[in-house]
Design a protein around this motif. Structure first.
Motif, PDB file in Angstrom:
ATOM      1  N   ILE A   1       0.813  -1.132   0.126  1.00 35.40           N
ATOM      2  CA  ILE A   1       0.188   0.002   0.003  1.00 35.40           C
ATOM      3  C   ILE A   1       0.738   1.047  -0.039  1.00 35.40           C
ATOM      4  O   ILE A   1       0.824   2.070  -0.806  1.00 35.40           O
ATOM      5  CB  ILE A   1      -1.056   0.192   1.409  1.00 35.40           C
ATOM      6  N   GLY A   2       1.819   1.272   1.084  1.00 41.00           N
ATOM      7  CA  GLY A   2       2.702   2.517   1.251  1.00 41.00           C
ATOM      8  C   GLY A   2       1.744   3.734   1.381  1.00 41.00           C
ATOM      9  O   GLY A   2       0.642   3.902   1.482  1.00 41.00           O
ATOM     10  N   GLU A   3       2.407   4.782   1.802  1.00 45.81           N
ATOM     11  CA  GLU A   3       2.368   6.233   2.129  1.00 45.81           C
ATOM     12  C   GLU A   3       1.817   6.702   0.977  1.00 45.81           C
ATOM     13  O   GLU A   3       0.621   7.434   0.932  1.00 45.81           O
ATOM     14  CB  GLU A   3       3.134   6.898   2.881  1.00 45.81           C
ATOM     15  N   LYS A   4       2.520   6.884  -0.051  1.00 47.32           N
ATOM     16  CA  LYS A   4       2.108   7.285  -1.496  1.00 47.32           C
ATOM     17  C   LYS A   4       1.943   6.128  -2.457  1.00 47.32           C
ATOM     18  O   LYS A   4       0.994   6.142  -3.264  1.00 47.32           O
ATOM     19  CB  LYS A   4       3.002   8.349  -2.001  1.00 47.32           C
ATOM     20  N   LEU A   5       3.253   5.550  -2.613  1.00 45.14           N
ATOM     21  CA  LEU A   5       3.366   4.485  -3.363  1.00 45.14           C
ATOM     22  C   LEU A   5       3.849   3.216  -2.822  1.00 45.14           C
ATOM     23  O   LEU A   5       4.556   3.323  -2.133  1.00 45.14           O
ATOM     24  CB  LEU A   5       4.100   4.884  -4.924  1.00 45.14           C
ATOM     25  N   PRO A   6       3.248   1.940  -3.274  1.00 43.82           N
ATOM     26  CA  PRO A   6       3.671   0.935  -2.562  1.00 43.82           C
ATOM     27  C   PRO A   6       5.131   0.426  -3.130  1.00 43.82           C
ATOM     28  O   PRO A   6       5.393   1.027  -4.229  1.00 43.82           O
ATOM     29  CB  PRO A   6       2.719  -0.150  -3.152  1.00 43.82           C
ATOM     30  N   LEU A   7       5.984  -0.279  -2.192  1.00 43.20           N
ATOM     31  CA  LEU A   7       7.091  -0.760  -2.686  1.00 43.20           C
ATOM     32  C   LEU A   7       6.923  -1.685  -3.852  1.00 43.20           C
ATOM     33  O   LEU A   7       7.748  -1.976  -4.803  1.00 43.20           O
ATOM     34  CB  LEU A   7       7.929  -1.526  -1.540  1.00 43.20           C
TER      35      LEU A   7
END
Length: 224
Positions: free
Chosen positions: A92-98
């Motif tokens: 999910i990530g804060e902006k983009l997922p890893l």
């Protein structure tokens, strides 16, 4: 001499269904049930059993189960919260997922193109494929805004196709499921992503559970 491949037995289709169910549990947002199964060793035992039933090579079976063994005996509550934290950071990530869990978006990025959830060519193809087979979003379950190309959702779909092939479930009225649909879907949409995932996860996370899931899905999509 005939060169035809012998038909896959109902037992094999059921083992495949069980294996893809394990993958779906692993790649969808973690549940407490998953954490409890990992902590008790039940999840590892199930993986070893179905991978053995499918006669996968010993190396991926042993590697997958060795990684899963690290979860055995861990407090289920601690494991549950750790899995959710790791999943959020990875997928999910804060902006983009890893690591993007959306196979259609991943395929678009691999071609060097820009893509948006729902609207990539591959995601639209996947949605049409699922719809033809009688699988769609559930309005009652508030799934109208859920992208269908999430790897966990695709594992659920492969499980469904296996159950249909085993004659354990019936497709909905009006559905059209072809003889080669399972192999076509697995080879076209899931296998390339699974191979990439197995290679990427060890460098993206120290979580042995998700490393194991990468090995499992890759081994399954290579199995014929």
């Amino acid at each position: 001499m005939s060169d035809t491949t012998p038909p896959v037995s109902a037992d094999t289709w059921m083992s495949r269904a069980a294996a893809y169910e394990l993958c779906a549990l692993g790649f969808l947002f973690p549940t407490r049930v998953l954490a409890e199964a990992l902590a008790s060793g039940e999840f590892e035992e199930s993986c070893r059993e179905v991978m053995g039933n499918l006669e996968l090579e010993a190396a991926p079976i042993d590697a997958t189960c060795e990684l899963l063994d690290s979860c055995c005996g861990v407090d289920a509550d601690e494991l549950f919260h750790e899995l959710r934290k790791t999943y959020t950071g990875l997928f999910i990530g804060e902006k983009l997922p890893l690591i993007t869990p959306y196979v259609g978006l991943w395929a678009t990025q691999q071609r060097g193109e820009e893509g948006v959830l729902f609207l990539t060519r591959d995601a639209l193809e996947i949605e049409r494929f699922l719809r033809r087979c009688g699988v769609g979003k559930s309005l009652a379950a508030n799934q109208v805004n859920d992208p269908v190309d999430h790897v966990g959702t695709l594992c659920e779909f492969l499980k469904f196709l296996c159950l249909v092939k085993a004659q354990a479930v019936k497709a909905s009225p009006g559905a059209t499921i072809g003889e080669e649909d399972f192999e076509t879907f697995r080879t076209t949409y899931v296998a390339p992503y699974a191979a990439w995932l197995a290679e990427e996860l060890p460098s993206r996370t120290d979580c042995k559970f998700y490393q194991a899931m990468g090995l499992l899905i890759d081994a399954l999509t290579r199995n014929r």
